[in-house]
Enzyme design. Structure first.
Site, short mmCIF file in Angstrom:
data_model
loop_
_atom_site.label_atom_id
_atom_site.label_comp_id
_atom_site.label_asym_id
_atom_site.label_seq_id
_atom_site.Cartn_x
_atom_site.Cartn_y
_atom_site.Cartn_z
N ASN A 72 42.84 42.03 44.99
CA ASN A 72 43.92 41.04 44.95
C ASN A 72 44.01 40.39 43.60
O ASN A 72 43.02 40.19 42.90
CB ASN A 72 43.78 40.02 46.09
CG ASN A 72 42.95 38.82 45.67
OD1 ASN A 72 43.46 37.88 45.08
ND2 ASN A 72 41.66 38.88 45.98
N ASN A 127 34.81 27.04 41.61
CA ASN A 127 35.07 28.47 41.42
C ASN A 127 34.81 28.84 39.96
O ASN A 127 35.66 28.68 39.10
CB ASN A 127 36.52 28.78 41.83
CG ASN A 127 36.88 30.26 41.67
OD1 ASN A 127 36.12 31.04 41.09
ND2 ASN A 127 38.04 30.64 42.17
N CYS A 130 36.43 33.51 39.49
CA CYS A 130 37.66 34.29 39.60
C CYS A 130 37.69 35.25 38.41
O CYS A 130 37.57 34.81 37.27
CB CYS A 130 38.87 33.37 39.58
SG CYS A 130 40.40 34.31 39.46
N THR A 193 34.60 38.00 43.87
CA THR A 193 35.08 39.39 43.76
C THR A 193 34.67 40.02 42.43
O THR A 193 34.31 39.34 41.49
CB THR A 193 36.61 39.41 43.86
OG1 THR A 193 37.13 38.56 42.83
CG2 THR A 193 37.09 38.92 45.20
C1 DHB Z 1 41.90 35.13 42.83
C2 DHB Z 1 40.94 34.18 42.67
C3 DHB Z 1 39.61 34.51 42.89
O1 DHB Z 1 38.59 33.61 42.78
C4 DHB Z 1 39.27 35.80 43.24
O2 DHB Z 1 37.99 36.11 43.44
C5 DHB Z 1 40.24 36.76 43.40
C6 DHB Z 1 41.56 36.42 43.20
C7 DHB Z 1 43.33 34.85 42.57
O3 DHB Z 1 43.86 33.80 42.97
O4 DHB Z 1 43.98 35.68 41.92
#
Ligand code: DHB
Length: 306
Positions: A72, A127, A130, A193
């Protein structure tokens, strides 16, 4: 059956009725959705990462469904901190245990979001992982001074426990976790991810509107499990939330045995619906009964004993 089993866990001072947590990024933008997840049995819910200002996110397509996993590239779409406040108030009124995920590109942004939400949630998750949004997440984590400053500011701005969500890209997760605890973290969430992409052979272009995205789901499980085990081995006193590829009760139990006190479920909810919480809890209870465990806490870290 199962009446005498104690499923509750205490995570950095927060009591959870069971160790299953809705991972950030899935159904975490409105009170209505998070309430449904709570009623389906989750022990806590984590919001989508919240920034100071609202964000629209990336152009479509934002998800590639690989069947066995997802990629994603949402681009951190969220209503901004003022937009989430009303949702949090509603969740609090319903008694839901809520963790607010904070995404920030600067210590100031982190402080602003954390201070605004801290009276409306049970814990704050930072976070730092990401993998593809410029200026956020992993880009902050790669700069240790900036990461420490972000976590320190959240610590000072928030009266709540601070969880830091780590990346599977870190070469030394235990070393990084220790640094985060010194900077003010109470617990670590392991992990997020993996940076990924897909290419369409017919258009010969990247599939995702944002080009890069995060890979999630079952392929991550054994990597994340190894990270949880490594961190617990070095730092058994640091509470860990294991997140990555949990689909079944056995996946959740593996994480507990590796040293996690709670387990996040994300992609399985996106793929199979909120019924996964009940399914996993039922399986976990049967396992505990057949193996003679009276409480979830007894299982934490058992894979480390000689
Ligand atoms: C997004 C944010 C994240 O922390 C992640 O692991 C994957 C996608 C996002 O919002 O694009």
């Amino acid at each position: 059956m199962g009446g005498s089993l104690d499923l509750s866990v205490t995570l950095a001072g927060v009591r959870l009725r069971n160790p299953l947590i809705l991972a950030s990024g899935i159904l975490g933008t409105t009170a209505g959705l998070m309430l449904r997840v709570w009623r389906a049995g989750a022990g806590a819910v984590v919001t989508k990462s919240i920034t100071a200002e609202p964000r629209e996110g990336n152009p479509n397509p934002v998800v590639v469904d690989l069947g066995y996993a997802l990629i994603n590239s949402m681009g951190l779409p969220n209503p901004g901190v003022e937009g989430i406040v009303g949702e949090l108030e509603r969740l609090r009124a319903e008694g839901v245990v809520v963790v607010v995920s904070v995404a920030a590109s600067s210590p100031e942004e982190a402080e602003l979001v954390a201070s605004r939400v801290s009276g409306l949630c049970d814990a704050v998750e930072v976070n730092l992982s990401c993998p593809h949004v410029g200026g956020y997440g992993l880009e902050v984590a790669w700069d240790p001074d900036l990461a420490r400053e972000v976590v320190g500011r959240v610590r000072r701005a928030s009266g709540r426990p601070v969880l830091v969500k780590l990346s599977p890209h870190l070469p030394d997760p235990a070393g990084y976790a220790e640094m985060m605890v010194r900077a003010g973290a109470d617990a670590v969430v392991v992990s997020n991810t993996l940076r990924a992409m897909a290419i369409d052979v017919w258009s010969r272009r990247p599939v995702l509107g944002g080009v890069y995205g995060g890979l999630s789901g079952p392929p991550l499980k054994y990597v994340t499990l190894r990270m949880v085990y490594e961190i617990y081995e070095r730092l058994p006193g640091i509470p860990i939330v294991g997140v990555g590829g949990v689909e079944t009760w056995a996946d959740a139990v593996e994480y507990l045995l590796a040293g996690a006190r709670a387990v996040g479920v994300g992609t399985a909810v996106a793929r199979r619906g909120i019924g996964v919480f009940g399914e996993i809890l039922r399986g976990m209870k049967e396992y505990m009964e057949s193996e003679g465990f009276g409480s979830v806490e007894e299982m934490v870290g058992l894979a480390h004993e000689a």
